[in-house]
Scaffold this active site. Sequence first.
Site, PDB file in Angstrom:
ATOM      1  N   ARG A  51       0.927  -1.149   0.159  1.00 13.10           N
ATOM      2  CA  ARG A  51      -0.032   0.058   0.145  1.00 13.10           C
ATOM      3  C   ARG A  51       0.803   1.317  -0.043  1.00 13.10           C
ATOM      4  O   ARG A  51       2.032   1.319   0.663  1.00 13.10           O
ATOM      5  CB  ARG A  51      -0.850   0.076   1.317  1.00 13.10           C
ATOM      6  CG  ARG A  51      -1.780  -1.218   1.439  1.00 13.10           C
ATOM      7  CD  ARG A  51      -2.457  -1.168   2.911  1.00 13.10           C
ATOM      8  NE  ARG A  51      -3.237  -2.418   2.987  1.00 13.10           N
ATOM      9  CZ  ARG A  51      -3.800  -2.752   4.286  1.00 13.10           C
ATOM     10  NH1 ARG A  51      -4.035  -1.766   5.016  1.00 13.10           N
ATOM     11  NH2 ARG A  51      -4.429  -3.735   4.171  1.00 13.10           N
ATOM     12  N   ASP A  53       0.250   5.517   0.755  1.00 13.81           N
ATOM     13  CA  ASP A  53      -0.714   6.379   1.422  1.00 13.81           C
ATOM     14  C   ASP A  53      -1.259   7.298   0.439  1.00 13.81           C
ATOM     15  O   ASP A  53      -0.668   7.544  -0.684  1.00 13.81           O
ATOM     16  CB  ASP A  53      -0.088   7.057   2.797  1.00 13.81           C
ATOM     17  CG  ASP A  53       0.317   6.150   3.808  1.00 13.81           C
ATOM     18  OD1 ASP A  53      -0.006   5.039   3.856  1.00 13.81           O
ATOM     19  OD2 ASP A  53       1.413   6.553   4.606  1.00 13.81           O
ATOM     20  N   TYR A 111      12.413   3.229  -1.623  1.00 12.59           N
ATOM     21  CA  TYR A 111      11.641   4.483  -1.613  1.00 12.59           C
ATOM     22  C   TYR A 111      12.602   5.573  -1.698  1.00 12.59           C
ATOM     23  O   TYR A 111      13.879   5.562  -1.082  1.00 12.59           O
ATOM     24  CB  TYR A 111      10.836   4.456  -0.507  1.00 12.59           C
ATOM     25  CG  TYR A 111       9.521   3.787  -0.328  1.00 12.59           C
ATOM     26  CD1 TYR A 111       8.404   4.243  -0.798  1.00 12.59           C
ATOM     27  CD2 TYR A 111       9.743   2.359   0.096  1.00 12.59           C
ATOM     28  CE1 TYR A 111       7.379   3.583  -0.530  1.00 12.59           C
ATOM     29  CE2 TYR A 111       8.507   1.593   0.371  1.00 12.59           C
ATOM     30  CZ  TYR A 111       7.340   2.009  -0.154  1.00 12.59           C
ATOM     31  OH  TYR A 111       6.055   1.503  -0.055  1.00 12.59           O
ATOM     32  N   ARG A 197       8.051   7.640   6.332  1.00  6.49           N
ATOM     33  CA  ARG A 197       7.831   9.300   6.590  1.00  6.49           C
ATOM     34  C   ARG A 197       8.246   9.440   7.856  1.00  6.49           C
ATOM     35  O   ARG A 197       8.615  10.576   8.479  1.00  6.49           O
ATOM     36  CB  ARG A 197       6.314   9.610   6.249  1.00  6.49           C
ATOM     37  CG  ARG A 197       5.873   9.343   4.753  1.00  6.49           C
ATOM     38  CD  ARG A 197       4.440   9.358   4.714  1.00  6.49           C
ATOM     39  NE  ARG A 197       3.831  10.634   5.201  1.00  6.49           N
ATOM     40  CZ  ARG A 197       2.460  10.634   5.514  1.00  6.49           C
ATOM     41  NH1 ARG A 197       1.742   9.861   5.109  1.00  6.49           N
ATOM     42  NH2 ARG A 197       1.849  11.631   6.082  1.00  6.49           N
TER      43      ARG A 197
END
Length: 249
Positions: A51, A53, A111, A197
């Site tokens: 997933r 966000d 990422y 994050r």
Amino acid sequence: MRTYKLVIAYDGTRYQGWQRQTNTDRTIQGILESALTDAAGYPVEVNGSGRTDAGVHASGQTASTVLSGLVEDGFFTEEINRRLPSDIRIREAYLVKNGFHARRSAVWKTYEYCIDTGQKPDVFRRRYCYHFPHELDRAAMQEAAGRLTGTHDFAGYTDNKTETSTKRTIYDIIVSGQGSSVTIRYEGTGFLYHMVRILTGTLLEAGNGQRTPESVLDALRTKDRGQAGFLAPARGLFLREVHYDQRGR
């Protein structure tokens, strides 16, 4: 039955994340499934590598889907892309062995988080970078990053307290950049809800002197979310690549 691996890019600004939801049609998974179902003439499910966000972007999200048979070249990259909005694109499509699953077959992920430290937000990058107008000590950030690599229990670096296992392995965190542009690259087996994050917010606090590089270990030791840094905004985060063994290309 034939299984296909898809590499997908999307601008997450307008969407409520990857995963389909019952209360909105603004999800990447839901839009892809709708386009494929319309084209195939029967219900099609799309499984993502994980997933993302609401507001998070991807240049290399991977998904898998099973169709009733072989499709012609260009079915995904031409026919399906014509049915998708301009901020979602299937970049590549491969026929793979049945049994391949984008999430379960994944080995590790990359990422990147983009930061703009200029006095004013860059007019062209403002939707894809977090504007953080502070001078950053990149050496301190890299020192802190080094303490977070390896296999740890990252319970203090997630906002989801229902995870059955919070142990993850981070292979590398690289802080780079030039001028007012800073990029933090994360490579690891997988990441928890909000983990990248929160790691980014923690490293930024180390970079502007709010915390010491050593203090990033506090959240690992105590498993206390309050010991980690702030949650960096979604808009600066990109899923760059999902890696598989040779069977998954």
